[in-house]
Scaffold this active site. Structure first.
Site, short mmCIF file in Angstrom:
data_model
loop_
_atom_site.label_atom_id
_atom_site.label_comp_id
_atom_site.label_asym_id
_atom_site.label_seq_id
_atom_site.Cartn_x
_atom_site.Cartn_y
_atom_site.Cartn_z
N ASN A 108 71.01 53.85 48.28
CA ASN A 108 70.80 53.04 47.09
C ASN A 108 71.06 51.57 47.38
O ASN A 108 70.12 50.78 47.55
CB ASN A 108 71.71 53.54 45.96
CG ASN A 108 71.26 53.07 44.60
OD1 ASN A 108 70.27 52.36 44.48
ND2 ASN A 108 71.97 53.44 43.58
N ASP A 109 72.31 51.20 47.48
CA ASP A 109 72.65 49.78 47.59
C ASP A 109 72.07 49.12 48.84
O ASP A 109 71.77 47.94 48.82
CB ASP A 109 74.17 49.62 47.57
CG ASP A 109 74.76 50.22 46.31
OD1 ASP A 109 74.11 50.10 45.25
OD2 ASP A 109 75.85 50.81 46.39
N VAL A 110 71.90 49.90 49.94
CA VAL A 110 71.44 49.27 51.18
C VAL A 110 69.96 48.91 51.15
O VAL A 110 69.45 48.30 52.08
CB VAL A 110 71.71 50.17 52.42
CG1 VAL A 110 73.20 50.40 52.58
CG2 VAL A 110 70.97 51.49 52.33
N VAL A 111 69.25 49.29 50.06
CA VAL A 111 67.84 48.88 49.94
C VAL A 111 67.62 48.06 48.68
O VAL A 111 66.48 47.84 48.27
CB VAL A 111 66.88 50.10 49.92
CG1 VAL A 111 66.82 50.76 51.29
CG2 VAL A 111 67.27 51.11 48.86
N ALA A 120 78.04 51.45 44.29
CA ALA A 120 78.52 50.17 43.80
C ALA A 120 78.28 50.04 42.30
O ALA A 120 78.71 49.07 41.68
CB ALA A 120 77.85 49.03 44.55
#
Lengths: 471, 96
Positions: free
Chosen positions: A397-400, A438
């Site tokens: 999720n957050d890494v993209v 996050a």
């Protein structure tokens, strides 16, 4: 120095060289196993050398400890699933620190009881450092283990004046340490202060990991690795043993470097990391409020997604912890094989903090027999996204999240991400619309090029494999 | 003996510097095995605890020593075994 002492010193020298050669092997996947063989041999040489020490008069208890430790260590490493590697690493930092702390306490106890002249200031400084770092690493690592294993809630635990009280307590520990070094060790108050410092260290360890959330674990584990190494090194200073100093310094350096790399990958300042005060910011807060209103997501069926994948020339898979939790890494490999059989090219883009410890995702994919030359680091693959037909996001999720690049108000603004949004089309495998760790909405899902395939990652992937086969 | 702490500091700093040089070259691919490997290596505290466990310095020392030997051995044996288990899994495509 008699012949026996010379032999012991040579064994330590040989062990130190073998440790360094062993770590050097880690710089290439093909040499790594051989390197570890050398390091293990080094350990054996050092142990044999030590057993020749003239001070050792009985071997019964040594054998008891060696057998018990070997049995427990072997059992853990044989039966532990690869998804649990972060927990094992955290708990082994606790064991390492426990060993260093116990050696420190024994040394202190023995010297005070048997030798009337007491400890010199220098010896006390080394011993104090060893015991203080050791004791806070024991409980800190244990807390990290608990959070990863899930018997302590992984959400950050915060309360009022947390930072102030933590820093206050840490100052108490440092003050105790300084007093211990300055006051002669023969003073009656000295042991009281010493054991008080151990207790304070144990409490500090609990308190510094409490406010840290699950998503920050890669940084915490690396940092605890460094602490455990420093405690070992301090043991070497206390016992005047160079092989301990060298091995501890290697461990300390490795943990230090990895925690810098991890905090950089999450765009956190290293100062924040050092003081352990970083969990609080991850709560998301007002930025999460700018929600999905007025924007829609597009969902996609398995068959449509399979058609896209079956005819893609260049696919980049972005695995996240969601894939690991669903144990879907084998299905991912099957899907990749299917696409390749049809002439497409598949690469895996690995974000540095994907998983729960540095490099964890690589291990999970390696376990599923994905060849390592297909696993690409973020900086190497980010340029390839515009040429990719499909970016397949699985449980990440957050890494993209493009908000890291575009939205200055986002809590993850400035964090380096995988540029999945630049691919020709994006398919996201997702259980629901709940935000990731996050707690931030992901702008990627509202991108017109992006389609969401809802469902459990493992079953969705199994269906995709079948559908690609049939396409 | 007055020189010893300084010599030890040299050893510590040089080892740390050497470690830094080597470890920054380890690819991200191998970061997890690296960590369990350095963890196994830091089980060298075993060397310190062996003497405590075997020197017959009284019940307290022996107990602390045996516990320390056990804890350190868990790290040494477990660490090297799990590292090898991981490294065995990393395969190149053309070797398949």
């Amino acid at each position: 120095m008699d012949a026996r002492d010379i032999f012991i010193q040579i064994s330590y020298l040989v062990a130190s060289v073998l440790f360094i050669l062993g770590l050097k092997g880690m710089t290439a996947p093909d040499k790594a196993r051989g390197g570890m063989g050398l390091a293990a041999l080094g350990m054996l040489v050092a142990v044999i050398g030590t057993l020749l020490n003239a001070q050792i008069i009985g071997f019964t208890w040594i054998i008891v400890g060696l057998v018990a430790g070997s049995a427990i260590g072997a059992a853990i490493s044989i039966w532990m699933p690869m998804t649990a590697v972060p927990q094992r690493t955290a708990i082994s930092h606790a064991f390492g620190a426990l060993a260093a702390t116990l050696v420190g306490i024994e040394h202190y106890h023995y010297h005070l009881a048997q030798l009337q002249e007491g400890l010199s200031h220098v010896e006390m400084a080394a011993l104090g450092f060893e015991v203080m770092f050791g004791s806070l690493t024991i409980t800190g690592s244990f807390m990290a283990f608990g959070k990863l294993q899930g018997f302590i809630p992984s959400a950050p635990m915060t309360y009022k004046f947390q930072n102030q009280s933590n820093i206050g307590l840490f100052c108490v520990a440092v003050l105790l340490f300084i007093t211990l070094v300055v006051v002669p060790s023969t003073a009656a108050i000295h042991p009281v202060l010493f054991y008080l410092m151990v207790v304070v260290g144990i409490v500090v360890g609990v308190l510094i990991v409490l406010p840290i959330g699950g998503a920050d674990m890669p940084v915490v584990i690396s940092l605890l690795n460094s602490y455990a190494g420093l405690a070992s090194s301090a043991t070497g200073f206390a016992l005047q043993n160079n092989v301990l100093i060298i091995a501890g310094a290697l461990d300390g350096a490795s943990g230090f470097i990895l925690s810098i790399l991890m905090s950089r990958a999450m765009n956190r300042s290293f100062g924040n990391v050092l003081f352990g005060a970083f969990g609080g910011a991850a709560a998301g807060g007002p930025a999460a409020a700018q929600s999905s209103e007025g924007r829609t997501v597009r969902s996609i069926t398995v068959d449509d997604a399979a058609i896209q994948l079956a005819y893609a020339r260049h696919v980049i898979v972005i695995p996240g912890y969601g894939m690991a939790v669903a144990h879907a890494q084998h299905e991912v490999r099957e899907l990749a094989e299917q696409i390749e059989e049809r002439g497409g090219e598949v690469k895996f883009a690995i974000h540095p903090v994907a998983g729960r410890m540095p490099g964890h995702m690589n291990v999970l994919l390696a376990e599923a027999d994905v060849p390592y030359d297909k696993l690409c680091e973020m900086d190497d693959i980010n340029g390839e996204f515009p040429r990719a037909d499909v970016a397949l996001v699985i449980g990440a999720n957050d890494v993209v999240n493009p908000a890291a690049r575009t939205d200055p108000s986002s809590p993850i603004h400035g964090m380096p991400i995988l540029n999945a949004d630049q691919a020709q089309s994006i398919i996201v495998l997702k259980r629901s619309m709940n935000p990731g760790f996050a707690g931030i909405e992901n702008a990627l899902f509202y991108n017109p090029k992006c389609a969401l395939l809802f469902g459990d990652a493992k079953s969705s992937l199994a269906k995709l494999v079948a559908a690609v086969k049939a396409a | 003996m007055a020189n010893t702490p300084f010599l030890e500091m040299y050893v510590f700093l040089l080892a740390g510097f050497l470690g830094y040089q080597i470890i920054t070259r380890v690819p991200a691919l191998l970061h997890t095995p690296l960590m369990s490997a350095t963890n196994a290596i830091s089980g060298i505290s075993l060397v310190g605890s062996l003497v405590a466990a075997g020197a017959g310095r009284g019940a307290v020392s022996t107990t602390l020593g045996v516990l320390a030997v056990t804890a350190a051995t868990i790290n040494v044996v477990g660490g090297f075994m799990i590292t090898d288990r991981m490294l065995k899994m990393f395969k190149r495509q053309n070797k398949k």
